[in-house]
Scaffold this motif. Structure first.
Motif, PDB file in Angstrom:
ATOM      1  N   VAL A 130      10.416  31.713 -27.357  1.00 30.05           N
ATOM      2  CA  VAL A 130       9.167  30.824 -26.969  1.00 30.05           C
ATOM      3  C   VAL A 130       8.129  32.279 -27.125  1.00 30.05           C
ATOM      4  O   VAL A 130       6.647  31.916 -28.457  1.00 30.05           O
ATOM      5  CB  VAL A 130       8.387  30.516 -25.845  1.00 30.05           C
ATOM      6  CG1 VAL A 130       6.876  30.201 -25.751  1.00 30.05           C
ATOM      7  CG2 VAL A 130       9.137  28.928 -25.503  1.00 30.05           C
ATOM      8  N   THR A 131       7.947  33.533 -26.856  1.00 31.99           N
ATOM      9  CA  THR A 131       7.039  34.471 -26.133  1.00 31.99           C
ATOM     10  C   THR A 131       7.053  34.943 -28.190  1.00 31.99           C
ATOM     11  O   THR A 131       6.691  35.218 -28.708  1.00 31.99           O
ATOM     12  CB  THR A 131       7.356  34.992 -25.667  1.00 31.99           C
ATOM     13  OG1 THR A 131       8.319  35.639 -25.273  1.00 31.99           O
ATOM     14  CG2 THR A 131       6.914  34.701 -24.297  1.00 31.99           C
ATOM     15  N   GLU A 132       8.197  35.656 -28.629  1.00 38.75           N
ATOM     16  CA  GLU A 132       8.911  36.423 -29.693  1.00 38.75           C
ATOM     17  C   GLU A 132       8.797  35.508 -30.663  1.00 38.75           C
ATOM     18  O   GLU A 132       8.203  35.949 -32.082  1.00 38.75           O
ATOM     19  CB  GLU A 132      10.102  36.759 -29.668  1.00 38.75           C
ATOM     20  CG  GLU A 132      10.571  37.632 -30.598  1.00 38.75           C
ATOM     21  CD  GLU A 132       9.810  39.530 -30.496  1.00 38.75           C
ATOM     22  OE1 GLU A 132       8.940  40.049 -31.377  1.00 38.75           O
ATOM     23  OE2 GLU A 132       8.889  39.294 -29.685  1.00 38.75           O
ATOM     24  N   THR A 133       8.715  34.178 -31.128  1.00 37.94           N
ATOM     25  CA  THR A 133       9.334  33.075 -32.401  1.00 37.94           C
ATOM     26  C   THR A 133       7.576  32.643 -32.370  1.00 37.94           C
ATOM     27  O   THR A 133       7.129  33.148 -33.636  1.00 37.94           O
ATOM     28  CB  THR A 133      10.008  32.246 -32.598  1.00 37.94           C
ATOM     29  OG1 THR A 133       9.591  31.502 -30.772  1.00 37.94           O
ATOM     30  CG2 THR A 133      11.613  32.460 -31.748  1.00 37.94           C
ATOM     31  N   SER A 134       6.840  32.451 -31.174  1.00 34.95           N
ATOM     32  CA  SER A 134       5.279  32.469 -31.577  1.00 34.95           C
ATOM     33  C   SER A 134       4.658  33.734 -31.949  1.00 34.95           C
ATOM     34  O   SER A 134       3.291  33.770 -32.445  1.00 34.95           O
ATOM     35  CB  SER A 134       5.260  31.553 -30.769  1.00 34.95           C
ATOM     36  OG  SER A 134       5.198  32.849 -29.227  1.00 34.95           O
ATOM     37  N   LEU A 135       5.330  34.482 -31.406  1.00 33.03           N
ATOM     38  CA  LEU A 135       4.618  36.199 -31.771  1.00 33.03           C
ATOM     39  C   LEU A 135       4.655  36.449 -33.024  1.00 33.03           C
ATOM     40  O   LEU A 135       3.746  36.344 -33.916  1.00 33.03           O
ATOM     41  CB  LEU A 135       4.836  36.679 -30.925  1.00 33.03           C
ATOM     42  CG  LEU A 135       4.105  38.738 -31.096  1.00 33.03           C
ATOM     43  CD1 LEU A 135       2.607  38.089 -30.252  1.00 33.03           C
ATOM     44  CD2 LEU A 135       5.038  39.715 -30.519  1.00 33.03           C
ATOM     45  N   VAL A 136       5.427  35.900 -34.023  1.00 36.29           N
ATOM     46  CA  VAL A 136       5.767  35.983 -35.502  1.00 36.29           C
ATOM     47  C   VAL A 136       4.603  35.161 -36.008  1.00 36.29           C
ATOM     48  O   VAL A 136       4.051  35.464 -37.427  1.00 36.29           O
ATOM     49  CB  VAL A 136       7.055  36.041 -35.430  1.00 36.29           C
ATOM     50  CG1 VAL A 136       7.902  35.862 -37.028  1.00 36.29           C
ATOM     51  CG2 VAL A 136       8.337  37.140 -34.924  1.00 36.29           C
ATOM     52  N   PHE A 137       4.887  34.112 -35.504  1.00 36.65           N
ATOM     53  CA  PHE A 137       3.478  33.103 -35.660  1.00 36.65           C
ATOM     54  C   PHE A 137       2.039  33.998 -35.600  1.00 36.65           C
ATOM     55  O   PHE A 137       1.634  33.664 -36.902  1.00 36.65           O
ATOM     56  CB  PHE A 137       3.539  31.996 -35.693  1.00 36.65           C
ATOM     57  CG  PHE A 137       1.941  30.587 -35.507  1.00 36.65           C
ATOM     58  CD1 PHE A 137       2.474  30.331 -36.942  1.00 36.65           C
ATOM     59  CD2 PHE A 137       1.013  31.022 -34.751  1.00 36.65           C
ATOM     60  CE1 PHE A 137       1.216  29.525 -36.545  1.00 36.65           C
ATOM     61  CE2 PHE A 137       0.041  30.330 -35.209  1.00 36.65           C
ATOM     62  CZ  PHE A 137       0.286  29.516 -35.942  1.00 36.65           C
ATOM     63  N   LEU A 138       1.902  33.921 -35.250  1.00 32.41           N
ATOM     64  CA  LEU A 138       0.636  34.807 -34.696  1.00 32.41           C
ATOM     65  C   LEU A 138       0.574  36.215 -35.598  1.00 32.41           C
ATOM     66  O   LEU A 138      -0.851  36.416 -35.952  1.00 32.41           O
ATOM     67  CB  LEU A 138       0.436  35.191 -33.354  1.00 32.41           C
ATOM     68  CG  LEU A 138       0.460  34.524 -32.365  1.00 32.41           C
ATOM     69  CD1 LEU A 138      -0.181  35.534 -30.447  1.00 32.41           C
ATOM     70  CD2 LEU A 138      -0.489  33.649 -32.114  1.00 32.41           C
ATOM     71  N   MET A 139       1.368  37.281 -35.674  1.00 23.73           N
ATOM     72  CA  MET A 139       1.452  37.407 -36.485  1.00 23.73           C
ATOM     73  C   MET A 139       1.335  37.478 -38.686  1.00 23.73           C
ATOM     74  O   MET A 139       0.762  38.067 -38.701  1.00 23.73           O
ATOM     75  CB  MET A 139       3.062  39.083 -36.412  1.00 23.73           C
ATOM     76  CG  MET A 139       2.088  39.600 -34.556  1.00 23.73           C
ATOM     77  SD  MET A 139       0.546  40.282 -34.440  1.00 23.73           S
ATOM     78  CE  MET A 139      -0.481  39.271 -33.904  1.00 23.73           C
TER      79      MET A 139
END
Length: 464
Positions: A290-299
């Protein structure tokens, strides 16, 4: 050396991989890497596909959603089917379907054919991923060799997500979006030619019946859950369709639990769901994805909407993240061999949380790019350490006859985590007046979730 129940090697287990083990690992890693690439290879190409095939703007996102629905909804069912009919058989069937559907998708002349190809690709992923993982876990004895194999598998899968984004942009810009489909065909053909001679079949001597009521409730529940999350990410968490789908998914998954208690040959035995390693291992894995894939979205938002990068340049920037995940995957087996998978979940989560928190300091000019690159590299190492720890934990202590079910659960966790992350962080971003402020708030939420996951793993996974 610290010994744990999750990393103990039996005395008769080989200390090193022999030639056949390396060949098995190569075949399975190539297949899993290709599947990971498929998750992200079309993201950059979606606008071009829409123009070429006549997709409306509102329907464009269904090219990705159709794949995710099939991949997440059927993965647990196919994981159990692999245990019943044979893992190699299902693996080969899935690879054949992937090759055929990729060829059809590349030749598509209209939206209907392309969507059918994407659904078929998702079904192939739902079959190949748990079957491949169970072939891997049953081919390598529990202990350092399995941890090393899972580490390499995790590293290449994570690198595949990054590679897919980069490769999709390169192929679309230099050749055509159709090559994002065609590239799968020769790889699938090569795997199909080599795998039958390398992989051994594994299935029980007495084949139990498939738990049809369990299959219907869990597949329907997962489909409704993923659909609800997708609609919520597009229209908001108050959308009635999203809420109805999420509610239906919750009801069906609760019903699945009661069905399994009464089933003669349950899809997932209730005793498995009571295992601490299965429950908390999968929860830790859910947090990691959840956190790493969504962090890619945020970045991606930060690079394109704040710094003004092109989609291709933004994709190339994540090469540093990919390098971090590869390093983390390679190192994870050594770490787990020395300290155990529980320590990997905690240490990886804490490293990822600190690296994510550092991204709160990003500013609105390109001078801050160094911080993004350094933090995503370190976070990639921590995230992959946690992912390998999750896979080792969630599949340990179970007999080979149940590895398909265990890896099916783990794959389901992965698929749902990938699907959940972006809608959650999108909902956080839009609460702020500016994109940069919204990204900053979402980064704090992301870091808090990672920290909570690491803390839960440390508290509830026992060490012997």
């Amino acid at each position: 050396m610290v010994a744990t129940a999750l990393s103990t090697r039996t005395d008769d287990s080989p200390a090193r991989m022999d030639g056949r083990m390396r060949l098995v690992l190569l075949v399975l890693l190539v297949a899993q890497f290709m599947l990971a690439v498929d998750f992200s290879i079309l993201n950059v190409a979606l606008p071009v596909i829409g123009e070429g095939l006549g997709f409306s703007l509102g329907n464009l996102q269904w090219i990705a959603t159709a794949f995710a629905l099939a991949a997440a909804g059927f993965t647990l069912l196919f994981g159990r089917v692999a245990d019943l009919v044979g893992r190699r058989r299902l693996f080969l069937a899935g690879m054949a379907l992937l090759g055929i559907s990729s060829l059809v998708g590349g030749l598509a002349t209209g939206p209907e054919v392309l969507m059918a190809a994407r659904v078929a690709q998702g079904l192939a992923t739902a079959a190949v991923t748990p079957a491949g993982l169970s072939l891997l876990t049953s081919s390598f004895p529990e202990g350092p060799l399995r941890a090393k194999a899972l580490g390499l598998n995790g590293a290449l899968m994570s690198a595949g997500f990054t590679t897919g984004a980069i490769l999709g942009g390169v192929l679309t810009e230099l050749l055509s979006w159709r090559w994002a489909f065609f590239i799968n065909v020769p790889v699938a053909l090569a795997v199909l030619l080599v795998a039958p001679a390398v992989l051994k079949e594994s299935r029980p001597e007495i084949r139990p019946r498939l738990d049809v009521p369990g299959a219907i409730t869990v597949t329907g529940g997962l489909l409704a859950l993923v659909y609800g999350l997708t609609v919520a990410g597009e229209h908001g968490w108050t959308d009635p369709v999203a809420l109805a789908a999420l509610a239906a998914g919750a009801v069906l998954l609760v019903a699945f639990r009661f069905v399994e208690q009464r089933a003669a040959s349950p899809l997932v035995p209730v005793r498995i769901l009571r295992r601490r390693t299965v429950v908390w291992g999968n929860l830790a894995g859910l947090v990691a994805f959840v956190t790493e894939t969504s962090l890619v979205f945020l970045m991606t938002l930060y690079l394109q909407d704040v710094l003004g990068f092109s989609p291709l340049a933004a994709g190339l920037s994540f090469g540093v993240l990919g390098a971090g995940t590869i390093l983390g995957g390679v190192y994870a087996s050594r770490f787990i061999g020395r300290y155990g998978s529980r320590a990997a979940l905690v240490a990886g989560g804490l490293l990822q949380a600190v690296a994510t928190l550092a991204l709160f300091g990003l500013g609105d000019d390109r001078g801050w790019l160094w911080l993004l690159l350094a933090a995503t590299f370190a976070g990639g190492i921590g995230n992959m350490l946690a992912i390998v720890g999750f896979m080792v934990t969630a599949t340990s202590g179970l007999p080979d006859s149940e590895q398909g079910m265990a890896t099916g659960l783990a794959t389901m966790t992965q698929q749902i985590g990938i699907t959940m992350g972006t809608p959650i962080m999108s909902a956080v971003v839009v609460t702020s007046t500016t994109v940069l402020d919204g990204i900053g708030l979402a980064v704090l939420v992301n870091a808090a979730i990672v920290f909570a996951g690491a803390l839960a793993a440390g508290l509830f996974l026992r060490r012997t």
